[in-house]
Scaffold this motif. Structure first.
Motif, short mmCIF file in Angstrom:
data_model
loop_
_atom_site.label_atom_id
_atom_site.label_comp_id
_atom_site.label_asym_id
_atom_site.label_seq_id
_atom_site.Cartn_x
_atom_site.Cartn_y
_atom_site.Cartn_z
N ALA A 1 59.28 61.56 12.41
CA ALA A 1 58.59 62.84 12.69
C ALA A 1 57.78 63.28 11.48
O ALA A 1 56.65 63.79 11.61
CB ALA A 1 59.62 63.91 13.07
N ALA A 2 58.34 63.09 10.29
CA ALA A 2 57.63 63.46 9.07
C ALA A 2 56.38 62.61 8.90
O ALA A 2 55.30 63.12 8.55
CB ALA A 2 58.55 63.31 7.86
N LEU A 3 56.48 61.31 9.14
CA LEU A 3 55.32 60.44 9.02
C LEU A 3 54.26 60.76 10.07
O LEU A 3 53.06 60.76 9.77
CB LEU A 3 55.74 58.97 9.14
CG LEU A 3 56.49 58.39 7.94
CD1 LEU A 3 56.97 56.97 8.23
CD2 LEU A 3 55.61 58.40 6.69
N HIS B 1 48.60 57.35 3.06
CA HIS B 1 49.93 56.82 2.71
C HIS B 1 50.82 56.75 3.95
O HIS B 1 51.60 55.79 4.10
CB HIS B 1 50.56 57.68 1.62
CG HIS B 1 49.96 57.48 0.27
ND1 HIS B 1 50.63 56.83 -0.76
CD2 HIS B 1 48.76 57.84 -0.25
CE1 HIS B 1 49.86 56.80 -1.83
NE2 HIS B 1 48.72 57.41 -1.55
N ALA B 2 50.72 57.74 4.83
CA ALA B 2 51.54 57.75 6.04
C ALA B 2 51.16 56.60 6.96
O ALA B 2 52.03 55.99 7.60
CB ALA B 2 51.40 59.09 6.76
N ALA B 3 49.87 56.27 7.03
CA ALA B 3 49.44 55.16 7.88
C ALA B 3 50.06 53.85 7.44
O ALA B 3 50.53 53.05 8.26
CB ALA B 3 47.92 55.06 7.87
N VAL B 4 50.09 53.61 6.14
CA VAL B 4 50.68 52.37 5.62
C VAL B 4 52.18 52.35 5.89
O VAL B 4 52.74 51.32 6.30
CB VAL B 4 50.39 52.22 4.12
CG1 VAL B 4 51.12 51.01 3.55
CG2 VAL B 4 48.89 52.09 3.88
N SER B 5 52.85 53.49 5.67
CA SER B 5 54.30 53.52 5.93
C SER B 5 54.61 53.35 7.41
O SER B 5 55.55 52.64 7.78
CB SER B 5 54.88 54.84 5.41
OG SER B 5 55.00 54.81 4.00
N PRO C 1 54.97 50.10 14.01
CA PRO C 1 53.61 49.60 14.23
C PRO C 1 52.91 50.22 15.43
O PRO C 1 51.71 50.50 15.37
CB PRO C 1 53.82 48.09 14.41
CG PRO C 1 55.09 47.81 13.67
CD PRO C 1 55.95 49.01 13.87
N ALA C 2 53.62 50.42 16.51
CA ALA C 2 52.99 50.97 17.71
C ALA C 2 52.45 52.38 17.45
O ALA C 2 51.38 52.74 17.94
CB ALA C 2 54.00 51.00 18.86
N ARG C 3 53.18 53.17 16.67
CA ARG C 3 52.72 54.52 16.34
C ARG C 3 51.52 54.47 15.39
O ARG C 3 50.72 55.40 15.36
CB ARG C 3 53.84 55.32 15.68
CG ARG C 3 55.03 55.62 16.57
CD ARG C 3 56.01 56.50 15.81
NE ARG C 3 57.23 56.72 16.54
CZ ARG C 3 57.85 57.89 16.63
NH1 ARG C 3 57.35 58.94 16.03
NH2 ARG C 3 58.97 58.01 17.31
N ALA D 1 49.02 52.16 15.11
CA ALA D 1 47.78 51.50 15.50
C ALA D 1 46.62 52.47 15.66
O ALA D 1 45.54 52.27 15.08
CB ALA D 1 48.01 50.72 16.79
N ALA D 2 46.81 53.51 16.41
CA ALA D 2 45.73 54.47 16.65
C ALA D 2 45.34 55.18 15.36
O ALA D 2 44.16 55.43 15.10
CB ALA D 2 46.14 55.48 17.71
N MET D 3 46.35 55.51 14.54
CA MET D 3 46.09 56.20 13.27
C MET D 3 45.24 55.32 12.36
O MET D 3 44.30 55.80 11.70
CB MET D 3 47.42 56.53 12.60
CG MET D 3 47.32 57.01 11.17
SD MET D 3 46.31 58.49 11.02
CE MET D 3 46.09 58.55 9.25
N VAL D 4 45.53 54.04 12.31
CA VAL D 4 44.79 53.14 11.43
C VAL D 4 43.34 53.03 11.88
O VAL D 4 42.42 53.06 11.05
CB VAL D 4 45.46 51.76 11.40
CG1 VAL D 4 44.58 50.74 10.68
CG2 VAL D 4 46.82 51.85 10.71
#
Length: 644
Positions: free
Chosen positions: A290-292, A307-311, A317-319, A321-324
């Protein structure tokens, strides 16, 4: 501060024999003025006339400058010029002489001086110098324990510096005795001086002595620097008001729960570390995810998103993909670098292919995955990108076919006449040497006279290997830039500067002309010409340094055309001090670093040229990509370098 390219592990200085020095000194005398002494130091021992005159002058100020210069040459044949000054009348000269012996790694028995030396500052330097000599580790350790019991706090501080230095160099191969460790622990408890305690705790760290009772004492110290080192030594968790202590605790004793709790820490250093830890420790519990998720949203600051995207790519990974994909289109190029790093974790080839065509070279570096991309990158004038391309091609099965592009890239960087572009040229030369064909062999012979002796030497090594006959470089010595005139140095002794950080504020600096005249001159020249304006801090290492001043926002693109010479000495890498980044002796290129903490291990190896006098709290806030808006220099009201 950079890693050395493996083939370039050599100094760019010049060996000066005692005979050569005597021959030069027999020429027409040069007056031992302050200016002439500084110019002789810049010449790196090729003309000793003013230095020899100063040594014999009886003037303590000139003697000290002359001895310091000899120490900075780091040439053992010149030791005999220093040793007579170990009994000079002025304590300042004796202290500088001891330090000079340490700088040239002399085997002179400085411990014997303790029997007759009474000045606390000189005695402290003797102990410090003992620690810089790894020979006879056990004997030196015993002598240093005696120094830790001295009645003078100044002497004990010097002994602590020596002990930290000695154990850092030797403890892995020669374990200190139980008696030595007991003395260090007792000294931590009995000494209240912050620097002394830090040094002793670092000595214990080097010896892997994590004595809990000593750590407990240090954790109650009023200095956050001491508590920080104690936390690192004890690998213990603490809640602390000082950000540097919180960061260290999270670094050595962070858990998923602790990291989750500090994602919104008031210190961005701590918050970003917390986000990174959630990925590194594979924190997949509901609270951590939830924090990420919260930090990865578009309304969060770009660094938190990145930083959150890398973590998330590491733990969910599924969460991620869209962020990246969203981050890959950020208008902030540093965020796109993180998108590339996350895309590699996700094996998202579509995003990586797009980012490999990015207009920003550092994004291309992060996204590069193929040979074709590396070959395309060889056309770039960005030093870091060319270096990355050459590195990517190492061991390539068809490297011979790439030799024309590699030679063209090397020649293009060489044509700029910027000797300080050593890193990309060295990497390109390494690939050429790895697969040299007939045309490349002829081409390599031309490199024997390259103005950079490290490049010339590497070319000679490759030719020797290829031909089977010993080939020597034509260039044996780097010719430094011309020494500035008296007028150019006017007002630098006592000069100050203001560094304006965009969106953060003004940082006030005191320039250390007394310790590093050429570094100050170079910094002032660049700043006055606006060369730093708009450049960023590209390297952020909490509880260590921040580094910036690169036109390419990387480690490899220089701001100066020529190398700067080192001016190491008694100036400390204390918290808030500014230094010159290098890739080995006498290879500064104008990039600067700022010490976020006391970095004792950098002393005697890196030039310190300024100290923060106002705005240190602003330095603590600097993060990746923050911009140096301007630097304004105020020269002192004097017409020439002051005669001390």
């Amino acid at each position: 501060m950079r890693l050395l390219v493996p083939i370039l592990l050599l100094a760019a200085g010049v060996e000066v024999s005692a005979q050569t020095s005597a021959q030069i000194s027999a020429q027409a005398p040069i007056p031992a003025t302050t200016y002439e002494l500084l110019r002789a130091e810049h010449a790196r021992g090729t003309d000793m006339r003013s230095i020899d005159a100063a040594l014999l002058s009886g003037d303590s100020v000139r003697q000290r400058l002359a001895v310091r210069a000899i120490g900075r040459f780091e040439q053992s044949p010149l030791e005999s010029k220093i040793t007579p000054l170990l009994t000079a009348r002025a304590a300042s000269v004796r202290r500088e002489a001891v330090n000079a012996l340490g700088q040239m790694r002399s085997r002179y028995d400085v411990a014997a001086l303790l029997a007759s030396e009474n000045d606390p500052a000189v005695r402290a330097m003797i102990y410090e110098t003992l620690g810089r000599n790894p020979d006879a580790a056990a004997t030196n350790a015993q002598t240093l324990t005696d120094g830790l019991r001295d009645s003078s706090a100044v002497v004990r501080s010097g002994a602590a510096r020596g002990m930290e230095s000695l154990l850092r160099r030797t403890a892995r191969t020669t374990a200190p005795s139980a008696a030595t460790l007991r003395t260090i622990r007792d000294a931590v408890k009995s000494n209240r001086a912050s620097d002394t305690r830090q040094l002793l705790l670092l000595a214990m760290t080097a010896a892997n002595d994590r004595d809990s009772a000593t750590v407990a004492v240090a954790l109650r110290d009023t200095s956050p620097e001491v508590r920080r080192v104690a936390v690192a030594l004890g690998r213990t968790w603490v809640s602390d008001p000082a950000p540097m202590v919180r960061w260290q605790a999270l670094r050595v004793a962070g858990t998923c729960a602790r990291a989750t709790a500090h994602v919104r820490d008031s210190s961005e250093h701590v918050a970003l570390l917390a986000i990174d830890l959630l990925g590194d420790q594979k924190c997949a519990d509901a609270a951590a995810l939830a924090a990420l998720d919260r930090e990865s949203r578009a309304n969060a600051a770009w660094r938190h998103q990145a930083h959150a995207a890398v973590s998330l790519a590491k733990v969910a990974p599924a969460r991620a993909a869209a962020m990246v994909r969203r981050l890959a289109s950020s208008t902030t190029w540093q965020a796109r670098v993180y998108a590339a790093n996350a895309a590699k974790l996700l094996k998202d080839s579509t995003t990586l292919r797009a980012l490999a065509m990015d207009k920003e070279p550092n994004v291309v570096i992060a996204a590069m995955t193929t040979r074709e991309q590396a070959l395309r990158a060889l056309t770039s004038d960005h030093a870091g990108l060319a270096l990355a391309a050459a590195t990517r091609l190492k061991g390539d099965k068809d490297l011979v076919s790439a030799l024309p592009q590699l030679r063209a890239a090397f020649d293009r960087f060489t044509a700029t006449h910027r000797v300080s572009l050593r890193d990309p040229r060295a990497a390109l030369l390494e690939r050429i040497g790895e697969a040299a064909d007939g045309p490349s062999t002829i081409w390599l012979r031309e490199r024997l006279k390259d103005p950079d002796p490290a490049i010339a030497s590497a070319a000679a090594q490759y030719l020797t290997k290829r031909t089977g006959s010993t080939v020597a470089p034509t260039t044996a010595r780097y010719e430094p830039a011309a020494f500035p005139t008296v007028d150019e140095l006017a007002g630098l002794d006592g000069a100050t500067a203001t560094m304006r950080l965009r969106g953060i504020g003004d940082v006030e600096l005191s320039l250390r002309f007394d310790e590093a005249p050429m570094a100050v001159h170079t910094f002032v020249t660049l700043a006055s010409a606006g060369k730093f304006n708009g450049l960023t801090f590209h390297r952020i290492v909490p509880n260590f340094v921040i580094q910036g001043g690169s036109p390419g926002a990387d480690e490899y693109d220089p701001i100066t055309d020529s190398f700067m010479r080192d001016e190491v000495g008694l100036a400390r890498n204390a918290r808030g001090s500014f230094g010159i980044s290098t890739r080995g002796r006498d290879t500064g290129d104008g990039q600067i670093y700022v010490n976020l903490v006391n970095n004792f291990r950098l002393d005697h190896d890196y030039t310190v040229f300024a100290s923060v006098t106002g705005g240190l709290d602003l330095i603590d806030r600097v993060q990746e990509g923050d911009v140096i808006e301007s630097i304004t220099v105020r020269r002192a009201k004097t017409s020439a370098p002051r005669r001390p």
